[in-house]
Design an enzyme around this catalytic site. Structure first.
Site, PDB file in Angstrom:
ATOM      1  N   ALA A  82       0.847  -1.208   0.000  1.00  0.00           N
ATOM      2  CA  ALA A  82       0.000   0.000   0.000  1.00  0.00           C
ATOM      3  C   ALA A  82       0.870   1.242   0.000  1.00  0.00           C
ATOM      4  O   ALA A  82       1.778   1.388   0.815  1.00  0.00           O
ATOM      5  CB  ALA A  82      -0.916  -0.001   1.226  1.00  0.00           C
ATOM      6  N   THR A 139      11.411   0.747  -3.548  1.00  0.00           N
ATOM      7  CA  THR A 139      11.667   1.115  -4.942  1.00  0.00           C
ATOM      8  C   THR A 139      13.122   1.505  -5.160  1.00  0.00           C
ATOM      9  O   THR A 139      13.791   1.984  -4.232  1.00  0.00           O
ATOM     10  CB  THR A 139      10.750   2.299  -5.327  1.00  0.00           C
ATOM     11  N   ASP A 140      13.589   1.358  -6.397  1.00  0.00           N
ATOM     12  CA  ASP A 140      14.951   1.808  -6.722  1.00  0.00           C
ATOM     13  C   ASP A 140      15.077   3.334  -6.655  1.00  0.00           C
ATOM     14  O   ASP A 140      16.184   3.869  -6.614  1.00  0.00           O
ATOM     15  CB  ASP A 140      15.383   1.298  -8.106  1.00  0.00           C
ATOM     16  N   GLU A 141      13.923   4.038  -6.634  1.00  0.00           N
ATOM     17  CA  GLU A 141      13.985   5.512  -6.637  1.00  0.00           C
ATOM     18  C   GLU A 141      14.616   6.074  -5.369  1.00  0.00           C
ATOM     19  O   GLU A 141      15.006   7.236  -5.335  1.00  0.00           O
ATOM     20  CB  GLU A 141      12.596   6.109  -6.840  1.00  0.00           C
ATOM     21  N   LYS A 168       9.209   7.208   0.257  1.00  0.00           N
ATOM     22  CA  LYS A 168       9.541   5.782   0.278  1.00  0.00           C
ATOM     23  C   LYS A 168      10.852   5.568   1.048  1.00  0.00           C
ATOM     24  O   LYS A 168      11.032   4.560   1.738  1.00  0.00           O
ATOM     25  CB  LYS A 168       9.672   5.236  -1.153  1.00  0.00           C
ATOM     26  N   LEU A 204       3.512   5.379 -17.482  1.00  0.00           N
ATOM     27  CA  LEU A 204       3.875   5.531 -18.894  1.00  0.00           C
ATOM     28  C   LEU A 204       3.256   4.480 -19.833  1.00  0.00           C
ATOM     29  O   LEU A 204       2.531   4.840 -20.769  1.00  0.00           O
ATOM     30  CB  LEU A 204       5.409   5.528 -19.053  1.00  0.00           C
ATOM     31  N   ASN A 263      12.739   6.236 -22.533  1.00  0.00           N
ATOM     32  CA  ASN A 263      11.282   6.369 -22.627  1.00  0.00           C
ATOM     33  C   ASN A 263      10.803   6.410 -24.075  1.00  0.00           C
ATOM     34  O   ASN A 263       9.787   5.809 -24.422  1.00  0.00           O
ATOM     35  CB  ASN A 263      10.819   7.639 -21.901  1.00  0.00           C
TER      36      ASN A 263
HETATM   37  P1  NAD Z   1      -0.683   1.355  -7.019  1.00  0.00           P
HETATM   38  O1  NAD Z   1      -0.790   2.833  -6.902  1.00  0.00           O
HETATM   39  O2  NAD Z   1      -1.133   0.702  -8.279  1.00  0.00           O
HETATM   40  O3  NAD Z   1      -1.495   0.655  -5.826  1.00  0.00           O
HETATM   41  C1  NAD Z   1      -1.436   1.118  -4.520  1.00  0.00           C
HETATM   42  C2  NAD Z   1      -2.555   0.429  -3.730  1.00  0.00           C
HETATM   43  O4  NAD Z   1      -2.467   0.887  -2.369  1.00  0.00           O
HETATM   44  C3  NAD Z   1      -3.968   0.777  -4.213  1.00  0.00           C
HETATM   45  O5  NAD Z   1      -4.764  -0.389  -4.239  1.00  0.00           O
HETATM   46  C4  NAD Z   1      -4.486   1.758  -3.164  1.00  0.00           C
HETATM   47  O6  NAD Z   1      -5.898   1.731  -3.021  1.00  0.00           O
HETATM   48  C5  NAD Z   1      -3.770   1.272  -1.929  1.00  0.00           C
HETATM   49  N1  NAD Z   1      -3.599   2.334  -0.925  1.00  0.00           N
HETATM   50  C6  NAD Z   1      -3.127   3.583  -1.118  1.00  0.00           C
HETATM   51  N2  NAD Z   1      -3.119   4.260   0.048  1.00  0.00           N
HETATM   52  C7  NAD Z   1      -3.604   3.413   0.994  1.00  0.00           C
HETATM   53  C8  NAD Z   1      -3.817   3.522   2.397  1.00  0.00           C
HETATM   54  N3  NAD Z   1      -3.547   4.645   3.048  1.00  0.00           N
HETATM   55  N4  NAD Z   1      -4.290   2.446   3.058  1.00  0.00           N
HETATM   56  C9  NAD Z   1      -4.582   1.298   2.404  1.00  0.00           C
HETATM   57  N5  NAD Z   1      -4.409   1.141   1.085  1.00  0.00           N
HETATM   58  C10 NAD Z   1      -3.914   2.180   0.391  1.00  0.00           C
HETATM   59  O7  NAD Z   1       0.820   1.019  -6.699  1.00  0.00           O
HETATM   60  P2  NAD Z   1       1.753  -0.149  -7.305  1.00  0.00           P
HETATM   61  O8  NAD Z   1       2.350   0.329  -8.559  1.00  0.00           O
HETATM   62  O9  NAD Z   1       1.004  -1.421  -7.273  1.00  0.00           O
HETATM   63  O10 NAD Z   1       2.921  -0.170  -6.216  1.00  0.00           O
HETATM   64  C11 NAD Z   1       2.827  -1.024  -5.080  1.00  0.00           C
HETATM   65  C12 NAD Z   1       4.052  -0.809  -4.221  1.00  0.00           C
HETATM   66  O11 NAD Z   1       5.220  -1.109  -4.972  1.00  0.00           O
HETATM   67  C13 NAD Z   1       4.232   0.639  -3.747  1.00  0.00           C
HETATM   68  O12 NAD Z   1       4.711   0.604  -2.442  1.00  0.00           O
HETATM   69  C14 NAD Z   1       5.280   1.218  -4.688  1.00  0.00           C
HETATM   70  O13 NAD Z   1       6.007   2.235  -4.045  1.00  0.00           O
HETATM   71  C15 NAD Z   1       6.125   0.002  -4.951  1.00  0.00           C
HETATM   72  N6  NAD Z   1       6.833  -0.048  -6.243  1.00  0.00           N
HETATM   73  C16 NAD Z   1       6.151   0.148  -7.414  1.00  0.00           C
HETATM   74  C17 NAD Z   1       6.829   0.016  -8.629  1.00  0.00           C
HETATM   75  C18 NAD Z   1       6.115   0.202  -9.948  1.00  0.00           C
HETATM   76  O14 NAD Z   1       6.772   0.205 -10.994  1.00  0.00           O
HETATM   77  N7  NAD Z   1       4.789   0.320  -9.971  1.00  0.00           N
HETATM   78  C19 NAD Z   1       8.191  -0.295  -8.641  1.00  0.00           C
HETATM   79  C20 NAD Z   1       8.859  -0.467  -7.410  1.00  0.00           C
HETATM   80  C21 NAD Z   1       8.160  -0.357  -6.227  1.00  0.00           C
HETATM   81  O1  DAU Z   2      11.432   2.905 -10.471  1.00  0.00           O
HETATM   82  C1  DAU Z   2      10.358   2.419  -9.747  1.00  0.00           C
HETATM   83  C2  DAU Z   2       9.209   3.412  -9.817  1.00  0.00           C
HETATM   84  O2  DAU Z   2       8.671   3.334 -11.147  1.00  0.00           O
HETATM   85  C3  DAU Z   2       8.122   3.136  -8.784  1.00  0.00           C
HETATM   86  O3  DAU Z   2       8.669   3.321  -7.504  1.00  0.00           O
HETATM   87  C4  DAU Z   2       6.931   4.086  -8.983  1.00  0.00           C
HETATM   88  O4  DAU Z   2       5.899   3.753  -8.071  1.00  0.00           O
HETATM   89  C5  DAU Z   2       6.427   3.905 -10.402  1.00  0.00           C
HETATM   90  O5  DAU Z   2       5.364   4.804 -10.655  1.00  0.00           O
HETATM   91  C6  DAU Z   2       7.561   4.154 -11.408  1.00  0.00           C
HETATM   92  O6  DAU Z   2       7.969   5.553 -11.390  1.00  0.00           O
HETATM   93  P1  DAU Z   2       8.313   6.354 -12.736  1.00  0.00           P
HETATM   94  O7  DAU Z   2       8.172   7.786 -12.465  1.00  0.00           O
HETATM   95  O8  DAU Z   2       9.574   5.862 -13.327  1.00  0.00           O
HETATM   96  O9  DAU Z   2       7.102   5.803 -13.666  1.00  0.00           O
HETATM   97  P2  DAU Z   2       6.162   6.552 -14.726  1.00  0.00           P
HETATM   98  O10 DAU Z   2       5.428   5.485 -15.464  1.00  0.00           O
HETATM   99  O11 DAU Z   2       5.371   7.649 -14.127  1.00  0.00           O
HETATM  100  O12 DAU Z   2       7.208   7.204 -15.732  1.00  0.00           O
HETATM  101  C7  DAU Z   2       8.153   6.416 -16.431  1.00  0.00           C
HETATM  102  C8  DAU Z   2       9.000   7.370 -17.256  1.00  0.00           C
HETATM  103  O13 DAU Z   2       8.198   7.908 -18.318  1.00  0.00           O
HETATM  104  C9  DAU Z   2       9.520   8.564 -16.477  1.00  0.00           C
HETATM  105  O14 DAU Z   2      10.825   8.881 -16.927  1.00  0.00           O
HETATM  106  C10 DAU Z   2       8.556   9.700 -16.843  1.00  0.00           C
HETATM  107  C11 DAU Z   2       8.129   9.340 -18.252  1.00  0.00           C
HETATM  108  N1  DAU Z   2       6.744   9.725 -18.637  1.00  0.00           N
HETATM  109  C12 DAU Z   2       5.721   9.345 -17.801  1.00  0.00           C
HETATM  110  C13 DAU Z   2       4.413   9.661 -18.109  1.00  0.00           C
HETATM  111  C14 DAU Z   2       3.285   9.275 -17.193  1.00  0.00           C
HETATM  112  C15 DAU Z   2       6.494  10.389 -19.816  1.00  0.00           C
HETATM  113  O15 DAU Z   2       7.427  10.710 -20.593  1.00  0.00           O
HETATM  114  N2  DAU Z   2       5.191  10.705 -20.130  1.00  0.00           N
HETATM  115  C16 DAU Z   2       4.138  10.383 -19.314  1.00  0.00           C
HETATM  116  O16 DAU Z   2       2.977  10.738 -19.664  1.00  0.00           O
END
Ligand code: NAD
Ligand code: DAU
Length: 372
Positions: A82, A139-141, A168, A204, A263
């Site tokens: 979450a 996350t790697d961020e 994070k 993205l 990207n």
């Molecule tokens: P997401 O935004 O798709 O989902 C987040 C979920 O958390 C949703 O279901 C939302 O309803 C729930 N949530 C938000 N706030 C809440 C709260 N206060 N209490 C209970 N539930 C709550 O996110 P995701 O992309 O599935 O990411 C999941 C985890 O992985 C996050 O911690 C994110 O930082 C981490 N992560 C994501 C990525 C990625 O590429 N998406 C990469 C590395 C790490």
């Molecule tokens: O690296 C892990 C992270 O990856 C997670 O921790 C985050 O939760 C997840 O959202 C993701 O973060 P990014 O910012 O890298 O993801 P996003 O898809 O928002 O963007 C990917 C790249 O694309 C970033 O360099 C921004 C660019 N971008 C994004 C959007 C939404 C665009 O150029 N245009 C866009 O409309």
């Protein structure tokens, strides 16, 4: 064993719920999710019919909610997915990110400590029930941004640069503090960018797919040269399960598959793949929201370079050596296959996209991208 999966109605959490039910027997799963804009019960509607799952709607920041879950279910594992997860939204509203990502994490840790403690050792440290673990999905961020070369290892100094990554990082530090101060058995996993089914179309890849199908422009931030390191979501789920069961308590594991892409490469590949799939199988054209039989307009003319994200991290790249050598995990899905699988999934699941974007999405899109 009883798994508490927070954020199990979001992108990665829901994929993890599906992964667990497919791959592990003898489990009980409690999904705790507040169903924000990013959470959708429809994503796990089939799984919710399974008697092994219980769903609780609630906020991880609320002590009463989390205590009730621990009270009712004998939780063995906490997997904290979450979070507020979108960098762009964190730039608009940082405070919500600090609340959910940091305070929510601390609330989960505190409750786990309370319910798992069965006594104290001679030095005053809590002694916990056998076999329990807290896993923080990070996350790697948290490592900041790389130049043209080099990789993030677990020893790379923390250097977050966006409100999202700062939140994070704060969460990771409080997890480490509970490990050091109270000896709570924890792991932190730090993964690169995920892609795959059920990805919310603010990120993205799903945003680009959605826009192509609607004949809209494809917004590329800056000059499109920023690099992300992509991992298929199911590989991430397997890595988390591996760390939960095999990771040494207190350890951090980076997760990634050496799959760096600019990207602009991602956007062009998505365009050409959608067009190819529609040429090979005209039935896929049903997913289009524009009328007419021609698909000649699905081309790079749709790309538009827009104002860059504030503080846009240049490059992420994970070194996954530790999890690979110590725990034997490796990514199984090649990007060339994963991206086609993902695009096919979106072409075949337009109802899901319509469902998750039926609420606040139009307002968000208008605010972020204007009338493009
Ligand atoms: P997401 O935004 O798709 O989902 C987040 C979920 O958390 C949703 O279901 C939302 O309803 C729930 N949530 C938000 N706030 C809440 C709260 N206060 N209490 C209970 N539930 C709550 O996110 P995701 O992309 O599935 O990411 C999941 C985890 O992985 C996050 O911690 C994110 O930082 C981490 N992560 C994501 C990525 C990625 O590429 N998406 C990469 C590395 C790490
Ligand atoms: O690296 C892990 C992270 O990856 C997670 O921790 C985050 O939760 C997840 O959202 C993701 O973060 P990014 O910012 O890298 O993801 P996003 O898809 O928002 O963007 C990917 C790249 O694309 C970033 O360099 C921004 C660019 N971008 C994004 C959007 C939404 C665009 O150029 N245009 C866009 O409309």
């Amino acid at each position: 064993m009883n798994y508490l999966v927070t954020g199990g109605a979001g992108f990665i959490g829901a994929n993890f719920v599906k992964y667990l039910l497919k791959n592990r027997q003898d489990i009980k799963l409690i999904v705790l999710d507040d169903l924000t804009y990013a959470g959708n019960l429809g994503t796990i509607k089939e799984e919710l019919k399974n008697p092994k799952i219980a769903f609780v709607k609630g906020n991880i920041c609320d002590p009463q909610v989390v205590e009730t879950v621990f009270e009712k279910y004998n939780v063995d594992f906490v997997l904290n997915f979450a979070a507020e997860s979108h960098v762009d939204r964190s730039i608009e509203n940082p405070q919500l990110f600090l609340q959910t990502n940091i305070l929510g994490t601390q609330n989960l840790l505190e409750t786990a400590k309370k319910y798992w403690t069965k006594g104290k050792d001679e030095n005053g440290y809590p002694v916990y029930r056998e076999g329990v673990k807290y896993l923080q999905v990070s996350t790697d961020e948290v490592y900041g941004s790389l130049g043209d070369t080099g990789y993030f290892t677990e020893k790379t100094p923390l250097d977050p640069r966006s409100p999202y990554s700062a939140s994070k990082t704060g969460a990771d530090l409080i997890v480490t503090a509970y490990s050091e101060t109270y000896k709570l058995p924890v792991n932190i996993t730090r993964c690169s960018n995920n892609y795959g089914p059920y990805h919310f179309p603010e990120k993205l890849i799903p945003l680009i797919i959605k826009n192509i199908l609607e004949g809209k422009k494809l917004p590329v931030y800056g000059d499109g040269s920023n690099v992300r390191d992509w991992l298929y979501v199911e590989d991430h789920c397997k890595a988390i399960d591996t760390v939960l069961h095999k990771g040494s308590p207190g350890e951090i594991y980076n997760i990634g598959g050496h799959n760096e892409k600019k990207n602009i490469e991602i956007v062009k590949l998505t365009l050409s793949t959608i067009r190819r799939l529609m040429e090979e199988n005209p039935a896929y054209r049903k997913a289009l929201k524009v009328s007419g039989n021609s698909i000649d307009w699905i081309c790079e003319d749709l790309i538009t370079y827009v104002k860059d994200r504030l503080g846009h991290d240049k490059r992420y790249a994970i070194d996954p050596k530790k999890i690979t050598t110590e725990l034997g995990w490796y990514p199984e899905t090649k990007f060339e296959d994963g991206i086609v699988k993902t695009i096919r999934w979106y072409l075949e699941n337009q109802d899901w996209v319509a469902e998750v974007t039926s609420g606040d999405y139009q307002h968000y899109y208008q605010q972020m991208y204007g009338n493009r």
